[in-house]
Scaffold this motif. Structure first.
Motif, mmCIF file in Angstrom:
data_model
loop_
_atom_site.group_PDB
_atom_site.id
_atom_site.type_symbol
_atom_site.label_atom_id
_atom_site.label_comp_id
_atom_site.label_asym_id
_atom_site.label_seq_id
_atom_site.Cartn_x
_atom_site.Cartn_y
_atom_site.Cartn_z
ATOM 1 N N SER A 179 4.688 23.988 -26.662
ATOM 2 C CA SER A 179 4.053 22.716 -26.996
ATOM 3 C C SER A 179 4.413 22.246 -28.395
ATOM 4 C CB SER A 179 2.527 22.839 -26.874
ATOM 5 O OG SER A 179 2.118 22.892 -25.533
ATOM 6 N N MET A 180 4.389 23.164 -29.358
ATOM 7 C CA MET A 180 4.686 22.763 -30.739
ATOM 8 C C MET A 180 6.151 22.382 -30.899
ATOM 9 S SD MET A 180 1.750 22.774 -32.061
ATOM 10 C CE MET A 180 2.174 22.398 -33.766
ATOM 11 N N THR A 181 7.016 22.969 -30.108
ATOM 12 C CA THR A 181 8.426 22.585 -30.136
ATOM 13 C C THR A 181 8.592 21.156 -29.630
ATOM 14 O OG1 THR A 181 9.158 24.877 -29.835
ATOM 15 C CG2 THR A 181 10.732 23.138 -29.262
ATOM 16 N N GLU A 182 7.921 20.838 -28.522
ATOM 17 C CA GLU A 182 8.014 19.481 -27.982
ATOM 18 C C GLU A 182 7.332 18.481 -28.903
ATOM 19 O OE1 GLU A 182 9.947 18.691 -25.584
ATOM 20 O OE2 GLU A 182 10.437 20.801 -25.306
ATOM 21 N N LEU A 183 6.217 18.884 -29.507
ATOM 22 C CA LEU A 183 5.545 18.006 -30.459
ATOM 23 C C LEU A 183 6.465 17.692 -31.631
ATOM 24 C CD1 LEU A 183 3.106 16.536 -31.640
ATOM 25 C CD2 LEU A 183 2.334 18.740 -32.576
ATOM 26 N N GLU A 184 7.190 18.695 -32.092
ATOM 27 C CA GLU A 184 8.115 18.491 -33.208
ATOM 28 C C GLU A 184 9.165 17.441 -32.846
ATOM 29 O OE1 GLU A 184 10.436 21.335 -36.442
ATOM 30 O OE2 GLU A 184 9.979 22.121 -34.454
ATOM 31 N N HIS A 185 9.666 17.476 -31.624
ATOM 32 C CA HIS A 185 10.650 16.478 -31.186
ATOM 33 C C HIS A 185 10.023 15.088 -31.143
ATOM 34 C CE1 HIS A 185 14.094 19.002 -30.226
ATOM 35 N NE2 HIS A 185 13.273 19.872 -29.682
ATOM 36 N N HIS A 186 8.813 14.998 -30.593
ATOM 37 C CA HIS A 186 8.141 13.693 -30.523
ATOM 38 C C HIS A 186 7.916 13.120 -31.915
ATOM 39 C CE1 HIS A 186 5.241 10.535 -29.744
ATOM 40 N NE2 HIS A 186 4.398 11.136 -30.575
ATOM 41 N N GLU A 187 7.369 13.942 -32.808
ATOM 42 C CA GLU A 187 7.054 13.452 -34.141
ATOM 43 C C GLU A 187 8.315 13.080 -34.917
ATOM 44 O OE1 GLU A 187 2.749 15.494 -35.099
ATOM 45 O OE2 GLU A 187 4.558 16.517 -35.807
ATOM 46 N N GLN A 188 9.383 13.822 -34.700
ATOM 47 C CA GLN A 188 10.637 13.491 -35.380
ATOM 48 C C GLN A 188 11.163 12.141 -34.906
ATOM 49 O OE1 GLN A 188 12.259 15.208 -37.966
ATOM 50 N NE2 GLN A 188 13.345 13.252 -38.034
ATOM 51 N N SER A 189 11.024 11.855 -33.620
ATOM 52 C CA SER A 189 11.498 10.565 -33.112
ATOM 53 C C SER A 189 10.679 9.420 -33.704
ATOM 54 C CB SER A 189 11.441 10.527 -31.579
ATOM 55 O OG SER A 189 10.102 10.511 -31.107
ATOM 56 N N MET A 190 9.370 9.639 -33.899
ATOM 57 C CA MET A 190 8.537 8.617 -34.527
ATOM 58 C C MET A 190 8.912 8.448 -36.003
ATOM 59 S SD MET A 190 6.587 7.408 -32.131
ATOM 60 C CE MET A 190 8.045 7.679 -31.102
ATOM 61 N N LEU A 191 9.199 9.561 -36.677
ATOM 62 C CA LEU A 191 9.610 9.483 -38.080
ATOM 63 C C LEU A 191 10.948 8.759 -38.209
ATOM 64 C CD1 LEU A 191 9.085 10.294 -41.053
ATOM 65 C CD2 LEU A 191 10.401 12.384 -40.593
ATOM 66 N N PRO B 65 0.198 13.977 -33.667
ATOM 67 C CA PRO B 65 0.458 14.077 -32.232
ATOM 68 C C PRO B 65 0.128 12.819 -31.450
ATOM 69 C CG PRO B 65 -0.564 16.088 -33.018
ATOM 70 C CD PRO B 65 -0.609 15.116 -34.155
ATOM 71 N N TYR B 66 -0.789 12.000 -31.970
ATOM 72 C CA TYR B 66 -1.201 10.786 -31.258
ATOM 73 C C TYR B 66 -0.455 9.541 -31.728
ATOM 74 C CZ TYR B 66 -4.207 11.511 -35.339
ATOM 75 O OH TYR B 66 -4.671 11.816 -36.598
ATOM 76 N N THR B 67 0.493 9.680 -32.648
ATOM 77 C CA THR B 67 1.255 8.527 -33.125
ATOM 78 C C THR B 67 2.231 8.060 -32.053
ATOM 79 O OG1 THR B 67 1.157 9.389 -35.386
ATOM 80 C CG2 THR B 67 2.776 7.667 -34.939
ATOM 81 N N ASP B 68 2.221 6.755 -31.774
ATOM 82 C CA ASP B 68 3.184 6.227 -30.801
ATOM 83 C C ASP B 68 3.987 5.099 -31.440
ATOM 84 O OD1 ASP B 68 1.498 4.024 -30.836
ATOM 85 O OD2 ASP B 68 0.858 4.207 -28.739
ATOM 86 N N MET C 184 5.585 7.306 -20.653
ATOM 87 C CA MET C 184 5.731 8.739 -20.899
ATOM 88 C C MET C 184 7.083 9.021 -21.531
ATOM 89 S SD MET C 184 5.766 11.886 -18.148
ATOM 90 C CE MET C 184 4.071 11.636 -17.673
ATOM 91 N N LYS C 185 7.055 9.856 -22.541
ATOM 92 C CA LYS C 185 8.310 10.257 -23.178
ATOM 93 C C LYS C 185 8.765 11.572 -22.573
ATOM 94 C CE LYS C 185 10.412 11.596 -27.494
ATOM 95 N NZ LYS C 185 10.193 11.968 -28.888
ATOM 96 N N ILE C 186 9.981 11.606 -22.012
ATOM 97 C CA ILE C 186 10.514 12.806 -21.381
ATOM 98 C C ILE C 186 11.602 13.386 -22.261
ATOM 99 C CG2 ILE C 186 11.697 13.727 -19.366
ATOM 100 C CD1 ILE C 186 10.436 11.525 -17.723
ATOM 101 N N CYS C 187 11.459 14.682 -22.562
ATOM 102 C CA CYS C 187 12.426 15.363 -23.429
ATOM 103 C C CYS C 187 13.170 16.419 -22.629
ATOM 104 C CB CYS C 187 11.714 16.035 -24.607
ATOM 105 S SG CYS C 187 10.724 14.903 -25.596
ATOM 106 N N ARG C 188 14.475 16.481 -22.765
ATOM 107 C CA ARG C 188 15.277 17.513 -22.114
ATOM 108 C C ARG C 188 15.919 18.365 -23.210
ATOM 109 N NH1 ARG C 188 16.318 15.804 -16.712
ATOM 110 N NH2 ARG C 188 15.758 13.629 -16.391
ATOM 111 N N HIS C 189 15.692 19.662 -23.130
ATOM 112 C CA HIS C 189 16.233 20.574 -24.123
ATOM 113 C C HIS C 189 16.871 21.756 -23.429
ATOM 114 C CE1 HIS C 189 14.135 18.084 -26.904
ATOM 115 N NE2 HIS C 189 12.954 18.417 -26.421
ATOM 116 N N SER C 190 17.578 22.545 -24.204
ATOM 117 C CA SER C 190 18.286 23.689 -23.641
ATOM 118 C C SER C 190 17.344 24.685 -22.995
ATOM 119 C CB SER C 190 19.092 24.383 -24.740
ATOM 120 O OG SER C 190 18.244 24.822 -25.784
ATOM 121 N N GLY C 191 16.089 24.705 -23.458
ATOM 122 C CA GLY C 191 15.132 25.655 -22.901
ATOM 123 C C GLY C 191 14.574 25.225 -21.571
#
Length: 410
Positions: free
Chosen positions: A301-313, A391-394, A1-8
Motif C-alpha cells: 500500500s505504501m509503495t502505491e501511495l508513494e506513486h500516487h503522491e509523486q504523480s500529484m507532486l 493520501p486524499y489529495t487528487d 480511479m487511478k490504475i498503476c502497473r508496476h513490476s511487482g
C-alpha cells in the motif's frame, strides 16, 4: 480511479474511494497542510470514540476493563512494529515525538561529558536538534553542525563524515525534511556513524506517511515518528531494538515497571489514542487491494501511495513552474517526499496563506519548526509557503491550488 502497473504486479490506488473515508473533506477545503498533520479517516475516529465509550482501566488480566486496556496497548505496539519493520517490544509511546526525543536525549546525556560530540544537521526539524543541543550543553559536550546544500536541499554524506570522530557519541538526522522533502541517504550515513562507534537517531516524522519504512534497512538505532502525520491521532512513537533499550535507564517513578519498553513510558498511556493509531495503520494497510500479513500489505500500500503522491507532486510542480512569479526552494536530486516550498514575488508568505484560505485552499506558510533549515536557506524566521500532498489529495485539489496561486501572482 487511478490504475498503476508496476513490476511487482497489478495494483490500484483509488483516490476517490480513499477520499470518501475522510469526513473532514466534506467541509470543502483542499488540504495541503498534511505535513503539519493529516485529516483522519472515519475508522480512526470510530476507534477513538469506541474506546472512550468502553470500560477501560489500568492494564491487567483480571477484569474485562483491564484486559481491554492491555489488548489496546499490545495491538498498537504490533501495528507500529508492522508499519516500521520493527518488533513490538521495541515500540515506545509518548505524548509527541518532541517529548520522546527530549526524554531520550536527557537519558543518553548522562553518559556524556566534556570532549564528547553530538552531530545535528541544518536540515532537520527543531525537535531533532534542540533536545540534543540542550542535552549536550547540560553535560559540557560539543555540538557539531552538518550543513546541507542550499541550492538542491540535499544533505551530502560528506557533511556528516567530515564531522565524525572518535569523540562522536550520537548523530541526529532526518529521514526526510519536513520543509523541503529531502530524503538523505540514511543507510550510508548509518554505516559511517556506526563505524565511528556512535548512535544514529532518525527523525522519521515526515517520511513515515509517504513511503514504506524498514528501520533495519535504514540501520537506525532510534527512529521516531508521529501518528497524526499518517492519518492517526496526536501521539509520538519511538522504535528501537529491545536489546538497545535494555541498556538505557531513564528516570522513572519507583513503583513503575523496569520492563522494556514500558520503562520509557511515564504514567498511564492514552488508550483511546493507541486504538486510533492501530486503526490508522490498518487503514494504510488497506489502501490498495490485497491479502497477506499486515506488514506485506503495508509495504504494498505504501509503495502505491508513494506513486500516487509523486504523480500529484509532479502535476503541482509543473504548474508552479509555469507561474513566473513563483520561486521554489531546494530541488533534491534524490527521491523526496511529496512536499514543495516556494515563495511568490512581492507577496509575504503570510499574505499568501491568508489569500489561499479565502479560496478554501489550506497551504500554510512559515518555517514549520524547521527553523535552522529556513535560516540556512536565507528565508530567516519568516519561511515560505509549503504545500504537501496527502493520501486524499487528487487532481482537483492540485488544480485549485494552482488556480489560486495564479490569481494571487498576477
Amino acid at each position: 480511479m487511478k490504475i498503476c502497473r508496476h513490476s511487482g504486479g497489478f495494483a490500484m490506488y483509488d483516490v476517490a474511494a480513499v477520499r470518501k473515508r475522510f469526513p473532514a473533506l466534506n467541509e470543502g477545503a483542499a488540504h495541503f497542510d498534511g505535513p503539519g498533520g493529516t485529516q483522519v479517516p472515519d475508522t480512526v475516529a470510530d476507534a477513538v470514540a469506541e474506546t472512550l465509550r468502553s470500560a477501560v482501566a489500568n492494564r491487567g488480566s483480571r477484569t474485562a476493563a483491564e484486559r481491554r486496556a492491555d489488548d489496546i496497548v499490545l495491538q498498537a505496539r504490533h501495528a507500529m512494529a508492522d508499519l516500521l519493520g520493527a518488533v513490538p517490544s521495541g515500540i515506545v509511546f509518548g505524548r509527541s515525538m518532541t517529548q520522546l526525543t527530549y526524554d531520550l536525549a536527557r537519558t543518553l546525556a548522562k553518559q556524556w561529558g566534556p570532549g564528547d560530540e553530538v552531530i545535528v544537521t541544518r536540515l532537520d526539524h527543531d525537535a531533532n536538534i534542540r533536545p540534543w543541543v540542550h542535552a549536550a550543553e547540560s553535560r559540557g559536550a560539543t555540538i557539531r553542525w552538518a550543513p546541507f546544500d542550499r541550492d538542491t536541499g540535499e544533505l551530502p554524506i560528506e557533511a556528516i563524515t567530515a564531522l565524525l570522530s572518535e569523540h562522536t557519541r550520537l548523530v541526529a538526522v532526518p529521514a526526510a525534511s519536513n520543509l523541503l522533502g529531502t530524503r538523505p541517504d540514511v543507510p550510508t550515513i548509518a554505516t559511517h556513524v556506526h563505524a565511528a562507534g556512535a548512535l544514529l537517531y532518525v527523525d522519521g516524522v515526515h517520511l513515515t506517511p509517504h513511503a514504506p519504512v524498514d528501520i533495519t534497512t535504514l540501520s537506525a538505532d532510534f527512529y521516531a515518528c508521529s501518528p497524526y502525520k499518517f492519518l492517526g491521532p496526536h501521539l509520538g512513537v519511538l522504535a528501537a531494538s529491545p536489546a538497545l533499550l535494555e541498556t538505557i535507564h531513564p528516570d522513572k517513578l519507583l513503583p513503575a515497571t523496569d520492563a522494556v519498553p514500558e520503562r520509557f513510558e511515564h504514567g498511564t498511556l492514552p488508550y483511546e489514542l493507541l486504538a486510533g493509531t492501530t486503526a490508522a495503520v490498518e487503514f494504510l494497510a488497506k489502501l490498495v487491494p490485497g491479502d497477506g500479513p499486515r506488514r506485506d500489505r503495508l509495504t504494498r500500500s505504501m509503495t502505491e501511495l508513494e506513486h500516487h503522491e509523486q504523480s500529484m507532486l509532479d502535476r503541482l510542480e509543473l504548474g508552479l513552474s509555469n507561474i513566473p512569479a513563483v520561486h521554489p526552494h531546494g530541488s533534491p536530486t534524490r527521491k523526496r517526499t511529496p512536499t514543495t516550498l516556494f515563495s511568490i514575488d512581492d507577496i509575504p508568505p503570510t499574505k499568501a496563506h491568508e489569500f489561499l484560505a479565502t479560496r478554501a485552499v489550506n497551504a500554510p506558510a512559515g518555517h514549520f519548526y524547521a527553523l535552522e533549515c529556513s535560516r540556512w536557506l536565507g528565508l530567516g524566521d519568516t519561511g515560505a509557503i509549503r504545500a504537501g500532498i496527502a493520501p486524499y489529495t487528487d487532481e482537483s485539489d492540485v488544480d485549485r491550488l494552482l488556480k489560486a496561486i495564479t490569481e494571487l501572482a498576477t
